[in-house]
Scaffold this motif. Structure first.
Motif, PDB file in Angstrom:
ATOM      1  N   PHE A 157    -111.304  32.822 -99.060  1.00 33.03           N
ATOM      2  CA  PHE A 157    -111.925  32.214 -97.882  1.00 33.03           C
ATOM      3  C   PHE A 157    -113.424  32.041 -98.097  1.00 33.03           C
ATOM      4  N   GLN A 158    -114.060  33.061 -98.665  1.00 33.15           N
ATOM      5  CA  GLN A 158    -115.509  33.025 -98.871  1.00 33.15           C
ATOM      6  C   GLN A 158    -115.927  31.948 -99.873  1.00 33.15           C
ATOM      7  N   GLU A 159    -115.014  31.588-100.773  1.00 30.70           N
ATOM      8  CA  GLU A 159    -115.329  30.576-101.785  1.00 30.70           C
ATOM      9  C   GLU A 159    -115.153  29.144-101.282  1.00 30.70           C
ATOM     10  N   LEU A 160    -114.458  28.965-100.163  1.00 28.50           N
ATOM     11  CA  LEU A 160    -114.257  27.620 -99.625  1.00 28.50           C
ATOM     12  C   LEU A 160    -115.578  27.035 -99.155  1.00 28.50           C
ATOM     13  N   THR A 161    -115.795  25.748 -99.457  1.00 25.14           N
ATOM     14  CA  THR A 161    -116.950  25.072 -98.875  1.00 25.14           C
ATOM     15  C   THR A 161    -116.601  24.727 -97.426  1.00 25.14           C
ATOM     16  N   THR A 162    -117.592  24.439 -96.625  1.00 27.87           N
ATOM     17  CA  THR A 162    -117.307  24.060 -95.236  1.00 27.87           C
ATOM     18  C   THR A 162    -116.491  22.765 -95.202  1.00 27.87           C
ATOM     19  N   THR A 163    -116.739  21.863 -96.122  1.00 22.90           N
ATOM     20  CA  THR A 163    -115.973  20.606 -96.174  1.00 22.90           C
ATOM     21  C   THR A 163    -114.518  20.883 -96.539  1.00 22.90           C
ATOM     22  N   GLU A 164    -114.285  21.749 -97.522  1.00 25.34           N
ATOM     23  CA  GLU A 164    -112.902  22.106 -97.881  1.00 25.34           C
ATOM     24  C   GLU A 164    -112.186  22.752 -96.699  1.00 25.34           C
ATOM     25  N   LEU A 165    -112.855  23.680 -96.041  1.00 22.35           N
ATOM     26  CA  LEU A 165    -112.249  24.353 -94.889  1.00 22.35           C
ATOM     27  C   LEU A 165    -111.914  23.332 -93.800  1.00 22.35           C
ATOM     28  N   TYR A 166    -112.833  22.463 -93.487  1.00 19.77           N
ATOM     29  CA  TYR A 166    -112.609  21.441 -92.465  1.00 19.77           C
ATOM     30  C   TYR A 166    -111.407  20.576 -92.840  1.00 19.77           C
ATOM     31  N   ASN A 167    -111.371  20.118 -94.100  1.00 23.00           N
ATOM     32  CA  ASN A 167    -110.308  19.218 -94.540  1.00 23.00           C
ATOM     33  C   ASN A 167    -108.943  19.892 -94.579  1.00 23.00           C
ATOM     34  N   LEU A 168    -108.881  21.159 -94.978  1.00 27.34           N
ATOM     35  CA  LEU A 168    -107.577  21.823 -95.011  1.00 27.34           C
ATOM     36  C   LEU A 168    -107.099  22.137 -93.595  1.00 27.34           C
ATOM     37  N   LEU A 169    -108.013  22.492 -92.699  1.00 27.57           N
ATOM     38  CA  LEU A 169    -107.615  22.705 -91.299  1.00 27.57           C
ATOM     39  C   LEU A 169    -107.187  21.388 -90.649  1.00 27.57           C
TER      40      LEU A 169
END
Length: 148
Positions: A9-21
Motif C-alpha cells: 500500500f505504501q508503495e502505491l502512487t496516488t494515481t495508481e491508488l485512484y485508478n485501481l479504486l
C-alpha cells in the motif's frame, strides 16, 4: 501479455491508488449493481497486484498473508476491465497473484471467497469449492481452496 507490478500500500502512487479504486468501483459497484463498502481499511495490509496494458490498469487483485483476512493466505478483489476480458487477463493476474503469494508469504495454501458464477474459472486455476454457497453483499459466493 500484461505488465505486472506488485506493491505494498505504501508503495502505491496516488494515481495508481485512484485508478485501481476506480476500476474496482466500475466493476463491483456499477457493473454488478452492488452497493457495498469497497474501501474497507484492508488495503493497507494487502499486497496489490496490478496488471497494466499500455500503462493503464486493466486487471488487479489484492493479497493477504495468512491471518490478515482468512487463516490462510488469500486473494481478493479480483477484477478485469470489462473492455479487456476477451484477452483472458483474469488468468494472467491470478497466476501472478498465486506466484506472489508463494514468493512473499512462502506458502501455497490460498483461500478465496469467489462469486459462484466464476467457479469454473477458478477451477481452471486449481481452486476447488469448500463448504456451502453464501450471500455476500447480495451476490452468491463460495469458499475455495488452491491445491497444487
Amino acid at each position: 501479455m500484461l505488465e505486472i507490478k506488485v506493491k505494498s500500500f505504501q508503495e502505491l502512487t496516488t494515481t495508481e491508488l485512484y485508478n485501481l479504486l476506480q476500476l474496482r468501483s466500475e466493476v463491483f459497484v456499477v457493473e454488478q449493481d452492488c452497493v457495498y463498502q469497497d474501501i474497507d481499511n484492508k488495503d493497507q495490509k494487502a499486497l496489490h497486484v496490478i496488471g497494466l496494458k499500455n500503462k493503464k490498469i486493466v486487471a488487479y487483485t489484492r493479497l493477504f498473508k495468512p491471518g490478515d483476512y482468512f487463516n490462510l493466505s488469500s486473494i481478493g478483489r479480483v477484477v478485469v476491465d470489462k473492455n479487456e476480458r476477451q484477452h483472458k487477463y483474469g488468468y494472467d493476474i491470478m497466476e501472478a497473484s498465486i506466484k506472489s503469494i508463494k514468493d512473499h508469504y512462502n506458502t501455497t495454501e490460498i483461500k478465496i471467497s469467489a462469486q459462484c458464477y466464476l467457479k469454473r474459472f477458478y477451477n481452471n486455476l486449481n481452486f476447488f469449492e469448500i463448504g456451502e454457497e453464501y450471500l455476500e453483499d447480495g451476490i452468491p459466493h463460495i469458499g475455495m481452496l488452491y491445491k497444487k
